[in-house]
Design a protein around this motif. Structure first.
Motif, short mmCIF file in Angstrom:
data_model
loop_
_atom_site.label_atom_id
_atom_site.label_comp_id
_atom_site.label_asym_id
_atom_site.label_seq_id
_atom_site.Cartn_x
_atom_site.Cartn_y
_atom_site.Cartn_z
N ALA A 59 -7.30 2.62 -0.09
CA ALA A 59 -8.40 1.99 0.40
C ALA A 59 -9.46 1.65 -0.82
O ALA A 59 -9.94 0.64 -1.12
N VAL A 60 -9.17 2.49 -2.03
CA VAL A 60 -9.73 2.25 -3.27
C VAL A 60 -9.28 0.91 -3.97
O VAL A 60 -9.99 0.12 -4.35
N THR A 61 -8.02 1.19 -3.93
CA THR A 61 -7.05 -0.20 -4.54
C THR A 61 -7.59 -1.55 -3.88
O THR A 61 -7.70 -2.64 -4.20
N GLY A 62 -7.58 -1.34 -2.33
CA GLY A 62 -7.80 -2.42 -1.57
C GLY A 62 -9.57 -3.14 -1.78
O GLY A 62 -9.48 -4.17 -2.00
N ALA A 63 -10.03 -2.23 -1.81
CA ALA A 63 -11.59 -2.44 -2.13
C ALA A 63 -11.51 -3.20 -3.56
O ALA A 63 -12.43 -4.25 -3.57
N ALA A 64 -11.06 -2.81 -4.45
CA ALA A 64 -11.11 -3.08 -5.73
C ALA A 64 -10.46 -4.53 -5.94
O ALA A 64 -11.13 -5.50 -6.47
N PHE A 66 -9.99 -6.72 -3.27
CA PHE A 66 -10.88 -7.29 -2.59
C PHE A 66 -12.20 -7.85 -3.25
O PHE A 66 -12.60 -9.06 -3.19
N THR A 67 -12.69 -6.95 -3.78
CA THR A 67 -13.91 -7.09 -4.72
C THR A 67 -13.87 -8.28 -5.91
O THR A 67 -14.65 -9.18 -5.88
N VAL A 96 -22.42 -4.97 -5.30
CA VAL A 96 -22.88 -5.29 -3.79
C VAL A 96 -21.46 -5.27 -2.77
O VAL A 96 -21.55 -4.76 -1.91
N VAL A 97 -20.78 -6.27 -3.34
CA VAL A 97 -19.37 -6.35 -2.63
C VAL A 97 -18.73 -5.26 -2.68
O VAL A 97 -18.01 -4.90 -1.74
N ALA A 98 -18.44 -4.42 -3.87
CA ALA A 98 -17.67 -3.24 -4.05
C ALA A 98 -18.38 -2.39 -3.06
O ALA A 98 -17.51 -1.72 -2.48
N PHE A 99 -19.64 -2.10 -2.79
CA PHE A 99 -20.21 -1.22 -2.01
C PHE A 99 -19.73 -1.35 -0.49
O PHE A 99 -19.28 -0.49 0.07
N TYR A 100 -20.08 -2.67 0.04
CA TYR A 100 -19.39 -2.94 1.15
C TYR A 100 -17.90 -2.81 1.33
O TYR A 100 -17.61 -2.45 2.57
N ALA A 101 -17.21 -3.16 0.30
CA ALA A 101 -15.63 -3.18 0.81
C ALA A 101 -15.62 -1.64 0.72
O ALA A 101 -14.39 -1.32 1.83
N ILE A 102 -15.94 -0.66 0.05
CA ILE A 102 -15.42 0.75 -0.13
C ILE A 102 -15.91 1.16 1.32
O ILE A 102 -15.08 1.80 2.09
N LEU A 103 -17.19 0.89 1.83
CA LEU A 103 -17.65 1.33 3.06
C LEU A 103 -16.56 0.82 4.37
O LEU A 103 -16.22 1.70 5.23
N GLY A 104 -16.35 -0.27 4.25
CA GLY A 104 -15.27 -1.05 5.33
C GLY A 104 -14.15 -0.05 5.15
O GLY A 104 -13.48 0.15 6.20
N PRO A 149 -11.89 -9.63 7.51
CA PRO A 149 -11.21 -8.08 7.81
C PRO A 149 -9.78 -8.33 8.20
O PRO A 149 -9.10 -7.46 7.87
N ALA A 150 -9.20 -9.43 8.46
CA ALA A 150 -7.98 -9.52 8.53
C ALA A 150 -7.02 -9.48 7.21
O ALA A 150 -5.95 -8.81 7.07
N ILE A 151 -7.73 -10.05 6.38
CA ILE A 151 -7.12 -10.04 5.07
C ILE A 151 -7.42 -8.84 4.28
O ILE A 151 -6.16 -8.22 3.75
N CYS A 152 -8.40 -7.96 4.74
CA CYS A 152 -8.42 -6.72 4.18
C CYS A 152 -7.36 -5.77 4.87
O CYS A 152 -6.69 -4.73 4.27
N ALA A 153 -7.24 -5.78 6.16
CA ALA A 153 -6.30 -5.32 6.84
C ALA A 153 -4.83 -5.45 6.25
O ALA A 153 -4.13 -4.45 6.12
#
Length: 178
Positions: A59-64, A66-67, A96-104, A149-153
């Motif tokens: 999750a942390v790596t994916g959020a980073a 993505f951000t 801002v993007v990192a915050f929402y990415a980590i939440l998601g 969301p599909a890219i994040c998944a």
């Protein structure tokens, strides 16, 4: 029995908050369905240190990733344009993007990934089923948020599978001995 009452109480509280929000109805259904995951009867063997550490790291790596892709790639591509963001604006947008990415990734991604592990464990083609579960839940959110969301998944699934193949538990065991 106390744990069941606690789970039902927490589920009810969050469901009520979701239901009274301004979120579109189908999103309410998706979020409440994702929360139902925690009411499933898992044994302690499912929530192992290795699995949970791998999910958090994914999750942390994916959020980073993505951000960085969402904020830095457009800045690099469009650097010749005179309206390129200042250092402060770029830094603020990254935060801002990192915050929402980590939440998601934490609120939606980790439960979906755990559900994917549980479902795919019952099939011989585990890798394919796990990828389909991740993408299906990512595509449930497409209407409001484009294909993000599909890219994040997909990125969460790929990172988690790479870590699982590399036997993430050996990394954990090696850290504990130092």
């Amino acid at each position: 029995m106390k744990l069941l009452f606690l789970k039902v109480g927490v589920f009810s509280m969050f469901s009520l908050l979701i239901l009274v929000s301004d979120t579109p109805f189908y999103m309410k259904v998706v979020f409440i369905s994702a929360m139902l995951f925690f009411l499933l009867p898992f044994g302690n063997h499912f929530f192992t240190k290795e699995r949970m550490s791998r999910k958090v790291f994914s999750a942390v790596t994916g959020a980073a990733v993505f951000t960085l892709l969402l904020t830095l790639v457009p800045s690099v591509i469009f650097k010749e344009i005179s309206d390129s963001p200042s250092f402060f604006e770029l830094g603020l947008s990254i935060i801002v993007v990192a915050f929402y990415a980590i939440l998601g990734f934490f609120i939606y991604g980790i439960p979906v990934s755990l559900l994917s592990d549980w479902i795919s464990g019952h099939f011989s083609k585990r890798l394919l089923v796990a990828g389909l579960v991740h993408l299906t839940f990512g595509m449930l959110l497409i209407k409001e948020l484009s294909v993000i969301p599909a890219i994040c998944a997909a990125s969460f699934w790929l990172i988690d599978e790479i870590l699982q193949r590399k036997r993430f538990r050996t990394v954990l065991n090696n850290e504990g001995t130092h």
